[in-house]
Design a protein around this motif. Sequence first.
Motif, mmCIF file in Angstrom:
data_model
loop_
_atom_site.group_PDB
_atom_site.id
_atom_site.type_symbol
_atom_site.label_atom_id
_atom_site.label_comp_id
_atom_site.label_asym_id
_atom_site.label_seq_id
_atom_site.Cartn_x
_atom_site.Cartn_y
_atom_site.Cartn_z
ATOM 1 N N ALA A 97 -5.822 -32.413 21.496
ATOM 2 C CA ALA A 97 -6.165 -33.561 21.128
ATOM 3 C C ALA A 97 -6.606 -34.229 22.295
ATOM 4 O O ALA A 97 -7.007 -35.284 22.738
ATOM 5 N N TYR A 98 -4.881 -34.684 22.936
ATOM 6 C CA TYR A 98 -4.705 -35.176 24.115
ATOM 7 C C TYR A 98 -6.178 -35.105 25.078
ATOM 8 O O TYR A 98 -6.660 -35.665 25.558
ATOM 9 N N GLU A 99 -6.268 -34.181 25.562
ATOM 10 C CA GLU A 99 -7.439 -33.098 26.388
ATOM 11 C C GLU A 99 -8.879 -34.473 25.727
ATOM 12 O O GLU A 99 -9.519 -34.438 27.050
ATOM 13 N N GLN A 100 -8.965 -33.509 24.512
ATOM 14 C CA GLN A 100 -10.334 -34.669 24.144
ATOM 15 C C GLN A 100 -10.579 -35.845 23.826
ATOM 16 O O GLN A 100 -11.372 -36.676 24.134
ATOM 17 N N ALA B 110 -10.942 -42.589 19.761
ATOM 18 C CA ALA B 110 -10.608 -43.420 19.189
ATOM 19 C C ALA B 110 -10.551 -42.002 17.858
ATOM 20 O O ALA B 110 -9.240 -43.005 17.040
ATOM 21 N N GLU B 111 -11.635 -41.996 17.430
ATOM 22 C CA GLU B 111 -11.177 -40.784 16.046
ATOM 23 C C GLU B 111 -10.096 -40.183 16.179
ATOM 24 O O GLU B 111 -8.849 -39.684 15.693
ATOM 25 N N GLN B 112 -9.993 -39.737 17.523
ATOM 26 C CA GLN B 112 -9.145 -38.079 17.977
ATOM 27 C C GLN B 112 -7.514 -39.078 17.938
ATOM 28 O O GLN B 112 -6.237 -38.419 17.444
ATOM 29 N N ILE B 113 -7.911 -40.324 18.153
ATOM 30 C CA ILE B 113 -6.608 -41.411 18.985
ATOM 31 C C ILE B 113 -5.726 -40.775 17.107
ATOM 32 O O ILE B 113 -4.218 -40.850 16.642
ATOM 33 N N GLU C 188 -6.539 -39.501 14.206
ATOM 34 C CA GLU C 188 -6.073 -38.207 13.729
ATOM 35 C C GLU C 188 -4.788 -38.004 14.681
ATOM 36 O O GLU C 188 -4.017 -37.351 13.353
ATOM 37 N N LEU C 189 -4.249 -37.607 15.516
ATOM 38 C CA LEU C 189 -3.375 -37.645 16.306
ATOM 39 C C LEU C 189 -2.018 -38.244 15.777
ATOM 40 O O LEU C 189 -1.351 -37.552 15.449
ATOM 41 N N ILE C 190 -2.706 -40.027 15.413
ATOM 42 C CA ILE C 190 -1.711 -41.032 14.949
ATOM 43 C C ILE C 190 -0.907 -40.183 14.113
ATOM 44 O O ILE C 190 0.430 -39.969 13.810
ATOM 45 N N ASP C 191 -1.872 -39.694 13.086
ATOM 46 C CA ASP C 191 -2.018 -39.233 11.485
ATOM 47 C C ASP C 191 -0.515 -37.880 11.720
ATOM 48 O O ASP C 191 0.345 -37.470 10.801
ATOM 49 N N GLU C 192 -1.192 -37.444 12.334
ATOM 50 C CA GLU C 192 -0.499 -35.556 12.321
ATOM 51 C C GLU C 192 0.814 -36.164 13.132
ATOM 52 O O GLU C 192 1.768 -35.671 12.390
ATOM 53 N N SER C 193 1.475 -36.949 13.997
ATOM 54 C CA SER C 193 2.723 -37.343 13.993
ATOM 55 C C SER C 193 2.965 -37.988 13.188
ATOM 56 O O SER C 193 4.653 -37.832 13.256
ATOM 57 N N ARG D 175 -15.969 -43.572 7.204
ATOM 58 C CA ARG D 175 -16.147 -44.009 8.227
ATOM 59 C C ARG D 175 -18.015 -44.106 7.998
ATOM 60 O O ARG D 175 -18.043 -44.822 6.934
ATOM 61 N N PHE D 176 -18.386 -45.715 9.092
ATOM 62 C CA PHE D 176 -19.390 -46.241 8.273
ATOM 63 C C PHE D 176 -20.869 -45.286 8.469
ATOM 64 O O PHE D 176 -21.317 -45.090 9.582
#
Length: 127
Positions: A8-11, A35-38, A40-45, A119-120
Amino acid sequence: MTLRQDLAYEQIRAAIDAAEGKPPEEALPQLRAAAEQITELIDESLAAAVLDGGASLRAAGAAAGLTENAVGPRLARTRSLAPYANESGRVTADGVRRAQYDAERGMPPPASTPQASLRFKPRRRAT
């Protein structure tokens, strides 16, 4: 850090690097992907903090700059806690406790799939 988090960080870095130096209209898709990856990373964290770290929903939310009411729906989108969401699409403290209980006993979680983030969707144009 898990392999999934490393990816995720790499993406996120790749998307930001791709956006850097481009005109705004060309950078937007890469910034949206980051932003979408961030998110998702926040949610998983958040899920890891309440499941493994012993944080309360309120404490995990505060650490992420969220209100306690915003945490439950976000946890319902995660891989580890989606099966414990209630009928209104939220993970409550009871759901977290049940997930912890199941994990301690080596029981598989109930069958479920994570909820997709909202999503819009643009309207179709009449021609």
